[in-house]
Design a protein around this motif. Structure first.
Motif, short mmCIF file in Angstrom:
data_model
loop_
_atom_site.label_atom_id
_atom_site.label_comp_id
_atom_site.label_asym_id
_atom_site.label_seq_id
_atom_site.Cartn_x
_atom_site.Cartn_y
_atom_site.Cartn_z
N ASN A 1 25.55 -35.05 -3.91
CA ASN A 1 24.04 -34.25 -4.77
C ASN A 1 24.03 -32.93 -4.02
OD1 ASN A 1 21.61 -34.45 -2.76
ND2 ASN A 1 22.26 -36.43 -2.23
N ARG B 1 28.93 -39.17 -11.21
CA ARG B 1 27.70 -39.28 -11.80
C ARG B 1 26.94 -38.27 -12.02
NH1 ARG B 1 29.11 -42.26 -7.22
NH2 ARG B 1 28.64 -44.50 -7.75
N LEU C 1 27.17 -35.42 -12.52
CA LEU C 1 26.15 -33.64 -10.83
C LEU C 1 27.30 -32.58 -10.47
CD1 LEU C 1 23.96 -35.85 -11.35
CD2 LEU C 1 23.71 -35.71 -8.46
N ALA D 1 25.83 -29.18 -11.12
CA ALA D 1 25.02 -29.33 -10.77
C ALA D 1 25.41 -29.05 -9.06
CB ALA D 1 24.20 -30.32 -10.90
N PRO E 1 33.17 -44.10 -14.21
CA PRO E 1 33.33 -44.92 -12.82
C PRO E 1 34.49 -45.18 -12.11
CG PRO E 1 32.60 -47.11 -14.32
CD PRO E 1 32.82 -45.79 -14.91
N ASN F 1 22.18 -31.13 -22.74
CA ASN F 1 23.44 -30.96 -22.60
C ASN F 1 25.28 -30.96 -22.93
OD1 ASN F 1 25.15 -31.32 -20.09
ND2 ASN F 1 25.46 -33.69 -20.58
N LEU G 1 22.56 -30.91 -16.05
CA LEU G 1 21.80 -30.68 -14.90
C LEU G 1 21.48 -29.50 -14.13
CD1 LEU G 1 23.23 -34.85 -13.88
CD2 LEU G 1 21.16 -34.24 -14.95
N ALA G 2 22.12 -29.35 -14.23
CA ALA G 2 22.73 -27.80 -13.55
C ALA G 2 21.32 -26.57 -14.24
CB ALA G 2 23.75 -27.55 -13.67
N LEU H 1 18.43 -28.55 -12.21
CA LEU H 1 18.46 -27.31 -10.86
C LEU H 1 17.94 -26.11 -11.04
CD1 LEU H 1 19.27 -28.45 -8.00
CD2 LEU H 1 21.69 -27.77 -8.40
N PRO I 1 25.56 -36.77 -26.26
CA PRO I 1 25.32 -35.40 -25.26
C PRO I 1 26.67 -34.71 -24.62
CG PRO I 1 25.03 -37.40 -24.26
CD PRO I 1 25.68 -37.73 -25.16
N ASP J 1 20.43 -40.26 -15.69
CA ASP J 1 21.93 -38.99 -14.04
C ASP J 1 20.61 -38.01 -14.22
OD1 ASP J 1 23.57 -40.30 -15.97
OD2 ASP J 1 24.01 -39.13 -16.71
N PHE K 1 18.78 -40.13 -11.30
CA PHE K 1 19.53 -40.20 -9.92
C PHE K 1 19.85 -38.85 -9.28
CE2 PHE K 1 24.10 -39.51 -8.32
CZ PHE K 1 23.98 -40.21 -7.19
N MET K 2 19.47 -37.43 -9.69
CA MET K 2 20.34 -36.20 -9.04
C MET K 2 18.69 -36.22 -7.83
SD MET K 2 20.91 -32.56 -10.65
CE MET K 2 18.89 -32.32 -11.06
N ALA L 1 18.43 -39.00 -5.85
CA ALA L 1 19.52 -38.67 -4.04
C ALA L 1 19.15 -36.92 -3.57
CB ALA L 1 20.94 -38.51 -4.90
N MET M 1 26.35 -40.92 -17.24
CA MET M 1 27.07 -41.01 -16.24
C MET M 1 26.34 -42.80 -15.02
SD MET M 1 29.27 -38.07 -16.43
CE MET M 1 30.48 -38.42 -15.64
N THR M 2 25.80 -42.14 -14.78
CA THR M 2 25.84 -42.50 -13.00
C THR M 2 25.06 -44.71 -13.56
OG1 THR M 2 23.78 -41.18 -12.63
CG2 THR M 2 23.74 -42.57 -11.38
N GLU N 1 27.15 -45.99 -15.86
CA GLU N 1 28.56 -46.42 -15.78
C GLU N 1 29.02 -46.47 -14.08
OE1 GLU N 1 31.32 -44.40 -18.56
OE2 GLU N 1 29.48 -43.94 -20.17
N ALA N 2 28.90 -45.59 -14.20
CA ALA N 2 29.01 -45.77 -12.57
C ALA N 2 28.44 -46.80 -11.36
CB ALA N 2 29.37 -44.25 -11.63
N GLY N 3 26.80 -46.78 -11.54
CA GLY N 3 26.25 -47.74 -10.34
C GLY N 3 26.24 -46.72 -9.74
N LEU N 4 25.09 -47.08 -8.61
CA LEU N 4 25.21 -46.73 -7.98
C LEU N 4 25.73 -46.25 -6.47
CD1 LEU N 4 20.64 -47.14 -7.73
CD2 LEU N 4 21.42 -44.99 -8.01
#
Lengths: 308, 308
Positions: A188, A216, A218, A221, A248, B214, B220-221, B224, B245, B258, B261-262, B265, B296-297, B299-302
């Motif tokens: 992150n 994920r 990021l 970012a 994933p 997006n 996300l960037a 941030l 997106p 996402d 999550f960002m 995290a 994406m999170t 899909e990927a999971g934590l």
């Protein structure tokens, strides 16, 4: 996007190695060469073109020496190769690679699974590679790439102290530069900031590339966070090759095109020409029929009024 | 992710308005209510639930008053509604909306196309809305949302001075807060930093939400970058609803999952509970069968070892 001075950042294209290594299809040597030519034409100045691993482990990389040989015709390109050990390093250096990179996991569990050696043994291997380089190819930089620096799918969190200790050990072992890789897409921006800040404090100018993944979402970012603390080399792959960067379990490399767009939009020059970069997707598509290419900027196009 | 203090950032969920407005399907009133309930359960504290526009223009929003009425049962939620003009504001306020937002384009071309009024006329409209609010619903915040603040698909680049001038005019007209919207997904982090820095300088605490898209992968960037200069409210939509997106021409809202999550995290609390947020995707799917959800999170999971 033609720069009138040296570009501000170096985009290190890892598609021909990291990307191709992660897809099921195999690209022919001729197709790889055409793709590398197109990448060079677009203004990429560093390309990781091959991995010197035993062909029985990675048949896609069996032509590593030939590919390096071809890429060397681009005299302005840092033709880079991954080497897992001393033996691979010797072949890569004798093939004429202009830079080699040795991956060393910050996660002990991943290190053992990946190269069947401990981190400590890998640092010793690095020292041997540096000695060999001094003997047979002086002047060729040896990068240490700290993988799983942001987390590991085997052991979970990776203590930042472990990452830094290993990075310092690699610098002391003679690595020209030490990069940090988010192999698992767990990083992150705050962590990216912390780790690279500490890396600069510890090893200064030997701080190497940020190799971030987009698992994920990021990826960009994290690249932005790394840029803000002084990182100037970024690994990415054209079309996000290396598995779907939006799914994933996949490699999820940052998409070169989106990374270039981000920096250029910010006024940070990459030295890369957009139309020629778009054109470099064609030999990739032709060489890997059926492989999905990603990239949101390629789909959306440059914004209206871009540099207009 | 249960916070032990007030969360650090406010995620303003715009899916039920911005998202639903941009998809071809129409969600039933009952389904909208179930979805809003699920969002509230996940810990979202501000939800843009409807748009008070003429039903003949946006049939999907014909039930705006009913949806607001339902959402009000969540006493801790800022039930927000978009209003394009004074008339919409009156209906929204009489329906009990706890916050209203009026979009005003920084691009004159887009303003005329979107609401058939000039920017200047829209500032006058805002002043009238504020006066109405004072008369019939004192204490209800009125947000001005500066759209096309990062670029316009009609006029191309939008001068930053135009954005700031308009934002200041909105604050002077009585807006409780003024947000900036990257309606077209043309923004980049450097621009985001510059615009919000200047906005803070000009209007201080009335600086409102960052509404980023997006479209070119930079959502996300950009969030941030906005966070780093002090922005604490971020618009996003669950599942990236509002068009893909990751594709052009689409709304491309930042994906709530996402974004959460960002921040989480990074150690920046959102007050949102991850499993309950994931569960909130179900009523959305059920209410809009066949609509693709992104993230994406999800899909990927934590990551392994998350908060473990």
């Amino acid at each position: 996007m033609t720069p009138i001075h040296a570009p501000d950042v170096l985009i290190s294209e890892v598609g021909p190695r990291d990307g191709l290594q992660s897809v099921s299809g195999t690209m022919s040597t001729a197709a790889k060469c055409l793709w590398i030519d197109a990448l060079a034409a677009a203004g990429l100045r560093e390309i990781e073109v091959a991995s010197f691993v035993p062909p029985k482990l990675l048949p896609q990389m069996a032509d590593a020496a030939q590919v390096v040989q071809h890429a060397l015709r681009h005299t302005h390109i840092t033709v880079m190769a991954l080497v897992p050990n001393l033996r691979g390093a010797e072949t890569a250096l004798r093939s004429g690679a202009r830079k080699i990179t040795l991956p060393i996991s910050a996660s002990q569990a991943h290190c053992l699974a990946n190269v069947r050696k401990t981190r400590e043994d890998m640092v010793a291997e690095l020292r041997a590679v540096v000695a060999l380089r001094d003997a047979i190819a002086p002047g060729v930089p040896v990068e240490a790439a700290i993988s799983t620096a942001f987390g590991c799918t085997l052991q979970g969190q990776v203590p930042e102290d472990d990452v830094l200790r290993l990075a310092v050990a690699c610098a002391e072992a003679g690595a020209s530069d030490v990069g940090l890789s988010d192999t698992t897409g767990m990083g992150n921006p705050a962590q990216t900031t912390r780790l690279f800040k500490r890396l600069f404090q510890e090893i200064g100018e030997r701080t190497g590339a940020a190799h971030m993944h987009n698992t994920r979402g990021l990826g960009l970012a994290n690249c932005l966070a790394a840029y803000e603390v002084g990182v100037r080399t970024f690994d990415s792959s054209l079309g996000g090759l290396g598995g779907c960067p939006y799914a994933p379990g996949a490699s999820g490399n940052v998409v070169t095109e989106d990374l270039v767009f981000m920096f250029e939009a910010m006024g940070v020059s990459t030295g890369i020409d957009w139309p020629t970069l778009m054109a470099a997707r064609e030999p990739l598509k032709a060489g890997l029929p059926g492989e999905t290419l990603y990239g949101m900027t390629p789909e959306a196009g440059l914004p209206k009024g871009w540099r207009g």
